[in-house]
Design an enzyme around this catalytic site. Structure first.
Site, PDB file in Angstrom:
ATOM      1  N   THR A   1       0.819  -1.211   0.000  1.00 46.41           N
ATOM      2  CA  THR A   1       0.000   0.000   0.000  1.00 46.41           C
ATOM      3  C   THR A   1       0.852   1.260   0.000  1.00 46.41           C
ATOM      4  O   THR A   1       1.955   1.261   0.558  1.00 46.41           O
ATOM      5  CB  THR A   1      -0.900  -0.006   1.255  1.00 46.41           C
ATOM      6  OG1 THR A   1      -1.486   1.285   1.414  1.00 46.41           O
ATOM      7  CG2 THR A   1      -0.103  -0.304   2.525  1.00 46.41           C
ATOM      8  N   ASP A   2       0.301   2.327  -0.552  1.00 45.92           N
ATOM      9  CA  ASP A   2       1.027   3.615  -0.513  1.00 45.92           C
ATOM     10  C   ASP A   2       1.074   4.181   0.907  1.00 45.92           C
ATOM     11  O   ASP A   2       1.838   5.108   1.180  1.00 45.92           O
ATOM     12  CB  ASP A   2       0.389   4.625  -1.482  1.00 45.92           C
ATOM     13  CG  ASP A   2      -1.035   5.027  -1.135  1.00 45.92           C
ATOM     14  OD1 ASP A   2      -1.642   4.402  -0.242  1.00 45.92           O
ATOM     15  OD2 ASP A   2      -1.560   5.962  -1.767  1.00 45.92           O
ATOM     16  N   GLU A   3       0.268   3.615   1.821  1.00 42.12           N
ATOM     17  CA  GLU A   3       0.260   4.157   3.195  1.00 42.12           C
ATOM     18  C   GLU A   3       1.580   3.967   3.910  1.00 42.12           C
ATOM     19  O   GLU A   3       1.839   4.620   4.915  1.00 42.12           O
ATOM     20  CB  GLU A   3      -0.850   3.498   4.029  1.00 42.12           C
ATOM     21  CG  GLU A   3      -2.203   4.010   3.677  1.00 42.12           C
ATOM     22  CD  GLU A   3      -3.231   3.803   4.783  1.00 42.12           C
ATOM     23  OE1 GLU A   3      -2.862   3.630   5.952  1.00 42.12           O
ATOM     24  OE2 GLU A   3      -4.413   3.822   4.440  1.00 42.12           O
TER      25      GLU A   3
ATOM     26  N   TYR B   1      -1.837  -0.211  11.095  1.00 42.76           N
ATOM     27  CA  TYR B   1      -2.016  -0.930   9.822  1.00 42.76           C
ATOM     28  C   TYR B   1      -0.818  -0.718   8.901  1.00 42.76           C
ATOM     29  O   TYR B   1      -0.179  -1.675   8.452  1.00 42.76           O
ATOM     30  CB  TYR B   1      -3.311  -0.479   9.127  1.00 42.76           C
ATOM     31  CG  TYR B   1      -3.296  -0.757   7.647  1.00 42.76           C
ATOM     32  CD1 TYR B   1      -3.274  -2.071   7.170  1.00 42.76           C
ATOM     33  CD2 TYR B   1      -3.263   0.287   6.712  1.00 42.76           C
ATOM     34  CE1 TYR B   1      -3.214  -2.334   5.806  1.00 42.76           C
ATOM     35  CE2 TYR B   1      -3.209   0.026   5.352  1.00 42.76           C
ATOM     36  CZ  TYR B   1      -3.179  -1.270   4.913  1.00 42.76           C
ATOM     37  OH  TYR B   1      -3.108  -1.532   3.554  1.00 42.76           O
TER      38      TYR B   1
ATOM     39  N   LYS C   1       2.217  -3.231   7.382  1.00 42.27           N
ATOM     40  CA  LYS C   1       2.450  -3.448   5.951  1.00 42.27           C
ATOM     41  C   LYS C   1       3.899  -3.109   5.603  1.00 42.27           C
ATOM     42  O   LYS C   1       4.538  -3.807   4.826  1.00 42.27           O
ATOM     43  CB  LYS C   1       1.483  -2.604   5.100  1.00 42.27           C
ATOM     44  CG  LYS C   1       0.056  -3.119   5.074  1.00 42.27           C
ATOM     45  CD  LYS C   1      -0.078  -4.541   4.545  1.00 42.27           C
ATOM     46  CE  LYS C   1       0.154  -4.631   3.048  1.00 42.27           C
ATOM     47  NZ  LYS C   1      -0.005  -6.062   2.575  1.00 42.27           N
TER      48      LYS C   1
ATOM     49  N   ASN D   1      -8.120   1.652  -3.354  1.00 42.26           N
ATOM     50  CA  ASN D   1      -8.903   0.945  -4.368  1.00 42.26           C
ATOM     51  C   ASN D   1     -10.391   1.183  -4.174  1.00 42.26           C
ATOM     52  O   ASN D   1     -10.847   1.424  -3.060  1.00 42.26           O
ATOM     53  CB  ASN D   1      -8.653  -0.561  -4.272  1.00 42.26           C
ATOM     54  CG  ASN D   1      -7.366  -1.020  -4.927  1.00 42.26           C
ATOM     55  OD1 ASN D   1      -7.311  -2.071  -5.547  1.00 42.26           O
ATOM     56  ND2 ASN D   1      -6.299  -0.234  -4.805  1.00 42.26           N
TER      57      ASN D   1
HETATM   58  O1  DAU Z   1      -3.992   4.125   0.428  1.00 43.70           O
HETATM   59  C1  DAU Z   1      -4.258   2.754   0.410  1.00 43.70           C
HETATM   60  C2  DAU Z   1      -5.060   2.371   1.616  1.00 43.70           C
HETATM   61  O2  DAU Z   1      -6.340   2.920   1.446  1.00 43.70           O
HETATM   62  C3  DAU Z   1      -5.151   0.876   1.818  1.00 43.70           C
HETATM   63  O3  DAU Z   1      -3.880   0.379   2.088  1.00 43.70           O
HETATM   64  C4  DAU Z   1      -6.072   0.552   2.989  1.00 43.70           C
HETATM   65  O4  DAU Z   1      -6.217  -0.828   3.131  1.00 43.70           O
HETATM   66  C5  DAU Z   1      -7.404   1.162   2.711  1.00 43.70           C
HETATM   67  O5  DAU Z   1      -8.258   0.911   3.789  1.00 43.70           O
HETATM   68  C6  DAU Z   1      -7.273   2.636   2.451  1.00 43.70           C
HETATM   69  O6  DAU Z   1      -6.968   3.348   3.658  1.00 43.70           O
HETATM   70  P1  DAU Z   1      -7.779   4.670   4.040  1.00 43.70           P
HETATM   71  O7  DAU Z   1      -7.664   4.899   5.482  1.00 43.70           O
HETATM   72  O8  DAU Z   1      -7.409   5.790   3.120  1.00 43.70           O
HETATM   73  O9  DAU Z   1      -9.263   4.167   3.621  1.00 43.70           O
HETATM   74  P2  DAU Z   1     -10.694   4.375   4.278  1.00 43.70           P
HETATM   75  O10 DAU Z   1     -11.692   3.923   3.279  1.00 43.70           O
HETATM   76  O11 DAU Z   1     -10.771   3.820   5.651  1.00 43.70           O
HETATM   77  O12 DAU Z   1     -10.780   5.955   4.399  1.00 43.70           O
HETATM   78  C7  DAU Z   1     -10.662   6.796   3.245  1.00 43.70           C
HETATM   79  C8  DAU Z   1     -10.776   8.229   3.726  1.00 43.70           C
HETATM   80  O13 DAU Z   1     -12.123   8.453   4.189  1.00 43.70           O
HETATM   81  C9  DAU Z   1      -9.881   8.558   4.896  1.00 43.70           C
HETATM   82  O14 DAU Z   1      -9.430   9.919   4.777  1.00 43.70           O
HETATM   83  C10 DAU Z   1     -10.790   8.430   6.117  1.00 43.70           C
HETATM   84  C11 DAU Z   1     -12.140   8.850   5.557  1.00 43.70           C
HETATM   85  N1  DAU Z   1     -13.298   8.198   6.201  1.00 43.70           N
HETATM   86  C12 DAU Z   1     -13.312   6.831   6.248  1.00 43.70           C
HETATM   87  C13 DAU Z   1     -14.385   6.181   6.859  1.00 43.70           C
HETATM   88  C14 DAU Z   1     -14.405   4.668   6.957  1.00 43.70           C
HETATM   89  C15 DAU Z   1     -14.334   8.963   6.695  1.00 43.70           C
HETATM   90  O15 DAU Z   1     -14.316  10.211   6.609  1.00 43.70           O
HETATM   91  N2  DAU Z   1     -15.394   8.314   7.295  1.00 43.70           N
HETATM   92  C16 DAU Z   1     -15.456   6.945   7.417  1.00 43.70           C
HETATM   93  O16 DAU Z   1     -16.438   6.428   7.994  1.00 43.70           O
END
Ligand code: DAU
Length: 346
Positions: free
Chosen positions: A130-132, A156, A160, A186
């Site tokens: 992941t880019d994270e 997390y 990774k 993704n």
């Molecule tokens: O960049 C790659 C990564 O992207 C992957 O390695 C991870 O497995 C994947 O979960 C993802 O991480 P993020 O933390 O960016 O994804 P998430 O969908 O949890 O959140 C995307 C953005 O949305 C982040 O800025 C947090 C925000 N968010 C997320 C959730 C679940 C909200 O504002 N409200 C929410 O309820």
């Protein structure tokens, strides 16, 4: 080619499996999945009729089981997608991230090395990451390159990064043909509805509040899952041993823009949006420079984000039988207990 893929009942790897069965050079395709909460057997059901495909329920941390399977199947390549991947969960359950993302990776590396030693032929290994692992970026330009120093900011991404370093170390010390791929966020069909896009779509369909962390201005670069999987295939076929390849969608968007676009697509009111407390250690911005993948692999993302988002929304509208059972009592319980404890969601 004989391929062993891990995490194939999950979102990204199930897409990879579907693509792989469409490729004539794939003569055997073995999926290893522990079927944790986000691994769904139904994601590979349609593949089970293909004689080349075998589904094995196995935890990648089961060293003996993994070794036995690798000796039996003798794959030409192992592609490790299996991971605990949800940042929010890693804030309160980090141990299982260490286990799967580091120890599980180690088990697979050891098994691949064992087969290579035994058979005297090269076994390829792709570590999907992941880019994270690069941390985050300021609002003012810049993008992650493969030589950007690792600076993971949450449990997390730390695990990774640990898995990536272990994998690269195996390439150097044990001569394993190995590449690491690092992709941005993704999106697409079959993503577990805890991640931003499917959570917002399914909440909106149920007329539940859409919890946006902080000011909603965090930026992610969105990559269509099929494009990502094409990249992983290209890295396996044309990658240089020991290299890292970044994959991005060239689609940076603020979270709030996406949430509003989903509501508009579904014809739901913006009054469903709830700004809630911020995620602890919330990375501000991710952007990815994938010029190495373009130069060396001939890869670039094909999907335009607004079109991909429309297709994703349509998939969740049409496949409610897939996601509704996932939002059961345990899902609700997860939200109440853990998010509540973190004060993230009202
Ligand atoms: O960049 C790659 C990564 O992207 C992957 O390695 C991870 O497995 C994947 O979960 C993802 O991480 P993020 O933390 O960016 O994804 P998430 O969908 O949890 O959140 C995307 C953005 O949305 C982040 O800025 C947090 C925000 N968010 C997320 C959730 C679940 C909200 O504002 N409200 C929410 O309820």
């Amino acid at each position: 080619m004989r391929l062993l893929v891990t995490g194939g009942c999950g979102f990204i790897a199930s897409t990879f499996l579907r693509q792989a069965l469409g490729r004539a050079e794939v003569e055997r395709l073995v999926n290893v999945d522990a079927l944790t909460y986000s691994g769904r057997r139904e994601n590979v059901r349609e593949l089970e009729g293909d004689a080349r495909f075998r589904n094995v329920e196995l935890d990648i941390c089961d060293a003996e089981g993994v070794e036995r399977l690798v000796r039996e199947e003798r794959p030409d390549a192992v592609i490790n997608f299996a991971a605990e991947s949800h940042v929010d969960r890693s804030l309160f359950a980090a141990r299982r991230f260490v286990r799967t993302n580091i120890e599980g990776t180690l088990c697979l590396l050891e098994a691949a090395r064992g087969l290579q030693l035994d058979s005297g032929r090269q076994v390829k290994f792709v570590q999907v990451s992941t880019d994270e692992v690069y941390g985050d970026l300021e609002d003012d330009g810049g993008a992650f390159r493969e030589d950007t120093p690792l600076d993971p900011r949450n449990p997390y991404s730390s695990t990774k990064a640990g898995g990536d370093l272990l994998a690269l170390a195996f390439a150097r010390t044990h001569g394993l043909w190995l590449v690491v791929t690092r992709a941005s966020n993704n999106y697409g069909a079959r993503q577990f509805p805890e991640k931003l896009i499917p959570l917002m779509i399914t909440n909106a369909l149920e007329d539940k509040p859409l919890p946006v962390y902080g000011d909603g201005k965090n930026v992610r670069d969105w990559l269509w899952v099929d494009d990502h999987c094409e990249g992983v295939w290209a890295a396996l076929q044309r990658g240089q041993a020991g290299q890292v390849y970044n994959f991005g969608g060239a689609s940076e968007r603020e979270n709030i823009t996406i949430v509003k676009a989903i509501l508009a697509e579904l014809g739901k009111p913006e009054s469903l949006i709830r700004f809630v407390g911020d995620r602890p250690g919330h990375d501000r911005r991710y952007a990815i420079d994938f010029s190495r993948a373009t130069a060396q692999l001939g890869w670039r993302p094909a999907m335009q984000f607004e079109e991909g988002l429309r297709r994703t929304v349509a998939w969740y509208v049409e496949n409610q039988a897939w996601w509704r059972p996932l939002r059961d009592a345990s899902f609700e319980d997860y939200y109440r207990q853990h998010y509540g404890r973190l004060g993230l969601k009202a």
